[in-house]
Design an enzyme around this catalytic site. Structure first.
Site, PDB file in Angstrom:
ATOM      1  N   GLU A 155      -2.173  12.688 -30.607  1.00 51.81           N
ATOM      2  CA  GLU A 155      -0.752  12.984 -30.462  1.00 51.81           C
ATOM      3  C   GLU A 155      -0.433  14.485 -30.532  1.00 51.81           C
ATOM      4  OE1 GLU A 155       1.126  10.385 -33.319  1.00 51.81           O
ATOM      5  OE2 GLU A 155       0.499   8.583 -32.227  1.00 51.81           O
ATOM      6  N   GLU A 273      -3.403   3.791 -28.812  1.00 49.92           N
ATOM      7  CA  GLU A 273      -2.851   3.208 -30.040  1.00 49.92           C
ATOM      8  C   GLU A 273      -1.615   2.411 -29.678  1.00 49.92           C
ATOM      9  OE1 GLU A 273      -2.044   5.913 -33.233  1.00 49.92           O
ATOM     10  OE2 GLU A 273      -4.087   6.732 -33.297  1.00 49.92           O
TER      11      GLU A 273
END
Length: 375
Positions: A155, A273
């Protein structure tokens, strides 16, 4: 190797990544969690038995120089790990996974290691250190046949897509000087203003600025996507936020942010994810606040599963040719003690949540359960 939107195995057959994230090695213990409660072999055995074919293992910037904390491993349950350092424990985990026909994706995650900030490597020495760690990992595991690639950074939301894509190319090309066959998994960003999406899930920029490596056919885009447990976007229905046409509104949102990459055959996609609380806590008991949006989040989860299986508009029409697997994925997470109760196993580290397995079943048991050849 990749071809169009497919990952290919050594026999040039499409390989469907069906993964689960087992985290912990990016934190202070420097090894995946659960080893104080179970043997690493029994955990890996369970992952294989449940139908996954890949494990995504996050590690941190301090990992390669870390000694094993005394409280990281129950050596009575794990006698093979006595006297090992963190890197040697990783060796054993990866080697045993291979005996169970499980692939491994390594993921750089800074959580708890102090090496780089949240949101992406800091400019200057942060970038240099991040790439140096990757080169060490690549040198160690390039010849380990079941390690298939590098998920470059979890991220990287502090970056614009343009800046992150350039860094991804730089790091990916460096890794390929050591591990030329590895796939390079590139996550998305967050975006800004009205263009924000789930952290790591915004890959709109690929349309005009794709990641191009010196070694072709090695890029896999890997968005993260979460529902109401993590996010409160306007398109996610929850108490106090009624959304017209929910959950059918979600299919175009998945497509616009990252799914178009697969739909248009630009490159393979592996959702790196995703997960949900399903209204329960880590011990499987209904609990607030997750129970308050349980039904809405289950609707989001099932829509995402349907989309990844190729039903791109939510109808009964599958838009993927017969015999081709859908979009790859890695459930987040195996661990029961996540900040949010997304884990597949309960607090005892043994029993899996039946409701989560039930909703993952269309992804796990999709008729693509052949054992691929190692690339």
């Amino acid at each position: 190797d990749t071809r169009g939107n497919q990952i290919l195995d050594a026999a040039n057959r499409p390989f469907h990544v069906k993964s689960i994230t087992w985290y912990g090695a990016a934190g202070a213990s420097h090894v995946p969690e659960g080893l104080m409660t179970r043997s690493f072999k029994s955990i890996i055995d369970q992952v294989a038995t449940l139908g996954f074919n890949t494990i995504r293992i996050p590690f941190g910037g301090a990992f390669s120089s870390s000694t094993l904390a005394a409280t990281s491993v129950n050596t009575t349950l794990n006698p093979e790990l006595v006297g090992l350092n963190a890197w040697q424990v990783m060796d054993r985990i990866i080697q045993y996974a291979a005996t169970k026909n499980l692939f491994v994706i390594l993921n750089y995650n800074n959580a708890g290691d102090g090496g780089n900030p949240d949101g992406g490597p800091a400019a200057g020495t942060g970038v240099t250190n991040w790439q140096s760690v990757w080169l060490m990992m690549a040198a160690r595991y390039a010849s380990q046949s079941n390690v298939i690639g590098a998920d470059l950074y979890t991220e990287p939301v502090n970056y614009s897509w343009t800046n992150w894509a350039a860094l991804a190319e730089q790091c990916g090309n460096a890794i390929h000087t050591v591990a030329p066959n590895w796939l390079i998994f590139v996550e998305g960003v967050r975006g800004s203003g009205s263009d924000q999406y789930s952290d790591g899930g915004n890959l709109k920029g690929v349309a005009t600025r794709p990641v191009v490596l010196s070694r072709s056919q090695r890029v896999v885009y890997s968005p993260h996507d979460f529902g109401q447990t993590i996010n409160q976007f306007s398109w996610l229905q929850r108490p106090g936020n009624v959304v017209a046409n929910y959950p059918n509104n979600l299919y175009s949102i998945f497509s616009q942010n990252w799914g178009y990459i697969y739909e248009q055959g630009i490159a393979p996609v592996v959702v790196g994810e995703f997960g949900a609380a399903f209204g329960i806590n880590a011990d499987g008991v209904s609990a607030t606040p997750w129970s308050t949006f349980k039904d809405d989040e289950i609707a989001w989860f099932d829509a995402l599963v349907k989309y990844m299986n190729g039903y791109f508009d939510g109808s009964s029409t599958r838009f993927i040719p017969e015999g081709r697997p859908g979009i790859g994925w890695s459930y987040f997470c195996l661990n029961p003690n996540a900040t949010y109760p997304l884990g597949l196993v309960k607090i005892n580290w043994i029993d899996a949540h039946a409701v989560k397995l039930a909703h993952l079943d269309p992804l796990i048991n999709d008729g693509e359960n052949f054992v691929p050849s190692y690339p």
